[in-house]
Enzyme design. Structure first.
Site, PDB file in Angstrom:
ATOM      1  CE  LYS A   1      16.996  -2.371 -49.162  1.00  0.00           C
ATOM      2  NZ  LYS A   1      16.868  -2.710 -47.759  1.00  0.00           N
TER       3      LYS A   1
ATOM      4  CG  ASN B   1      20.264  -0.692 -50.958  1.00  0.00           C
ATOM      5  OD1 ASN B   1      21.466  -0.807 -50.704  1.00  0.00           O
ATOM      6  ND2 ASN B   1      19.429  -0.061 -50.164  1.00  0.00           N
TER       7      ASN B   1
ATOM      8  CG  HIS C   1      16.672  -2.919 -41.478  1.00  0.00           C
ATOM      9  ND1 HIS C   1      15.390  -2.428 -41.469  1.00  0.00           N
ATOM     10  CD2 HIS C   1      17.360  -2.140 -42.345  1.00  0.00           C
ATOM     11  CE1 HIS C   1      15.299  -1.408 -42.303  1.00  0.00           C
ATOM     12  NE2 HIS C   1      16.478  -1.207 -42.846  1.00  0.00           N
TER      13      HIS C   1
ATOM     14  CD  GLU D   1      19.909  -6.812 -41.543  1.00  0.00           C
ATOM     15  OE1 GLU D   1      20.693  -6.635 -42.486  1.00  0.00           O
ATOM     16  OE2 GLU D   1      19.665  -5.945 -40.702  1.00  0.00           O
TER      17      GLU D   1
HETATM   18  C1  LIG Z   1      15.867  -2.073 -46.765  1.00  0.00           C
HETATM   19  C2  LIG Z   1      15.699  -3.087 -45.700  1.00  0.00           C
HETATM   20  C3  LIG Z   1      14.439  -3.415 -45.205  1.00  0.00           C
HETATM   21  C4  LIG Z   1      13.215  -2.639 -45.534  1.00  0.00           C
HETATM   22  O1  LIG Z   1      12.770  -2.873 -46.818  1.00  0.00           O
HETATM   23  P1  LIG Z   1      11.969  -1.706 -47.548  1.00  0.00           P
HETATM   24  O2  LIG Z   1      11.259  -2.394 -48.635  1.00  0.00           O
HETATM   25  O3  LIG Z   1      12.981  -0.725 -48.006  1.00  0.00           O
HETATM   26  O4  LIG Z   1      11.037  -1.123 -46.529  1.00  0.00           O
HETATM   27  C5  LIG Z   1      14.347  -4.450 -44.305  1.00  0.00           C
HETATM   28  N1  LIG Z   1      15.428  -5.119 -43.892  1.00  0.00           N
HETATM   29  C6  LIG Z   1      16.654  -4.801 -44.321  1.00  0.00           C
HETATM   30  C7  LIG Z   1      17.815  -5.570 -43.825  1.00  0.00           C
HETATM   31  C8  LIG Z   1      16.830  -3.776 -45.228  1.00  0.00           C
HETATM   32  O5  LIG Z   1      18.049  -3.417 -45.616  1.00  0.00           O
END
Ligand SMILES: *Cc1c(COP(=O)(O)O)cnc(C)c1O
Length: 414
Positions: A250, A48, A134, A187
């Site tokens: 990411k 990511n 998520h 999301e």
């Molecule tokens: C990766 C992700 C998270 C969590 O973030 P991290 O920093 O990896 O804990 C939260 N929401 C979504 C949609 C994600 O893809």
């Protein structure tokens, strides 16, 4: 003890039998297009790290400098042992970047979701989430104790029905003496499908029904909108979202998570978010690297990275047509396989052809919806995408989907 061991072995065997067994694959290289996985050189389409910042010299330098100045560990929660410059600078940078009054950083995005939702809701409230939200949102919704309602993916009618029901029960004051509330959480760009939430329409509904809105921009920040703030910016609804959330792991290339919004929201979270209060602050190096990532995304170099990313995405989508029915306007391209074991086989086959795309299975996606989740980075070049397309063709991928995946394409998306 043998009982314990026997039972665990049995559980793992059951997971194997369903094609759901997972194992860690050792990787010897940093996240970049070319990796060495289990001793084998592969072209990486699993990360990511959308803008290729994980190995960016500016981020590494910021992390190194923070280690030298502030040490390896943060010592305790910031409420206990003080708030270091890297954390304060990171939050100031996020707030400027997102155009909000304030921001609060957490050790992960997962912790940010858990902390924020738990701080804002209790059993007198209602939480309304998209079916494909998520795991951290699902877990937060369960943990906070509020009444949980789930609407079908991007289904505005379903959402409205729930909001009407919620409005009738959230007018009164709860036990705590405060008004009970409904919070919608979605999301913006969905992590396993790459499609977009209709944020404008969701914001309209939350206004009509007196609810609040929280949007997780984990896969959108850095990639959408004139200032690359995310899909909410692209759709012109940022100001209407009470709670904006994201990850620093990411597109920002580092690690950590954040919530941003009003000053009052941040003050509330400092006082009430248990994952903030009862957890050691992120390592200073992580915060410093993230701040450098935020600065880079805002710069001309950030715009150039984004341009490169969409160019690579377009090359891949063009190569996948016409079998690939949907053309997701995101850096996530799901190749739906269906059966779990078939998805694992397809991923193995691709690794043998030099390409790493992970097979994603239940519980990350629904049963029977297993897929290869292909992610693209600005660090890929066109030789990489060409090599990917050749390998996919040789492997007979993508296969024609039995039913077309649900992909919406809102106006204003790139
Ligand atoms: C990766 C992700 C998270 C969590 O973030 P991290 O920093 O990896 O804990 C939260 N929401 C979504 C949609 C994600 O893809």
């Amino acid at each position: 003890m043998t009982d314990f061991a026997d039972e665990l072995a049995e559980r793992l065997e059951a997971s194997r039998a369903q094609g759901l067994y997972r194992e860690l694959r050792p990787i010897a290289s940093p996240q970049s297009p070319s990796i060495e996985l289990e001793g084998k050189p592969l072209l990486n389409f699993s990360s990511n790290d959308y803008l290729g910042l994980a190995t960016e010299p500016a981020l590494k330098a910021a992390a190194t400098e923070a280690v030298e100045r502030y040490g390896a560990g943060a010592g305790a929660s910031r409420l206990i042992c003080g708030s270091l410059p890297p954390h304060r600078e990171l939050e100031a940078a996020i707030a400027v970047f997102k155009g909000t009054e304030g921001a609060l950083s957490f050790s992960t995005g997962y912790a940010a979701a858990l902390g924020a939702i738990g701080a804002l809701l209790d059993k007198d409230d209602v939480i309304v989430i998209d079916r494909l939200a998520h795991a951290c949102i699902v877990d937060a919704a369960r943990l906070c104790g509020a009444k949980l309602r789930v609407f079908a993916h991007n289904d505005l009618n379903g959402l409205e029905k729930i909001l009407k029901w919620a409005a009738s029960r959230t007018q009164s004051r709860g036990v705590a003496g405060r008004k009970s509330r409904a919070l919608i959480v979605t999301e913006s760009v969905f992590s396993m499908d790459g499609d977009h939430a209709p944020l404008r329409e969701i914001a309209d509904l939350k206004d009509q029904h007196g609810a609040w809105l929280m949007v997780d921009e984990a896969h959108a920040t850095g990639l959408y909108g004139p200032k690359r703030r995310g899909l909410a910016e692209a759709l012109g609804v940022s100001e209407r979202i009470e709670i904006q959330m994201g990850t620093l792991g990411k597109a920002f290339g580092a690690s950590g998570g954040y919530i941003c919004g009003s000053r009052l929201l941040v003050d509330c979270l400092v006082n009430l978010a248990r994952t903030f209060i009862f957890s050691t602050a992120p390592a200073p190096a992580a915060a410093a690297a993230a701040a450098a990532g935020v600065r880079l995304v805002q710069s001309q170099a950030g715009e150039e990275r984004r341009r490169l990313l969409w160019q690579r995405v377009a090359e891949i989508n063009a190569g996948l047509k016409p079998i690939h029915a949907s053309s997701p306007t995101s850096a996530i391209i799901p190749l739906i396989i269906g059966a779990e074991s078939q998805a694992v086989k397809a991923a193995t086959d691709l690794r043998e052809r030099g390409i790493f795309i992970p097979a994603i299975r239940y519980p990350s996606v629904a049963r029977g919806q297993a897929r290869l989740r292909l992610t693209v980075s600005a660090a890929h070049n066109s030789a990489d995408t060409a090599q990917l397309l050749t390998a996919l063709t040789a492997a007979g991928l993508p296969r024609a989907p039995k039913e077309s995946p649900t992909v919406s394409r809102p106006a204003g998306a790139p």
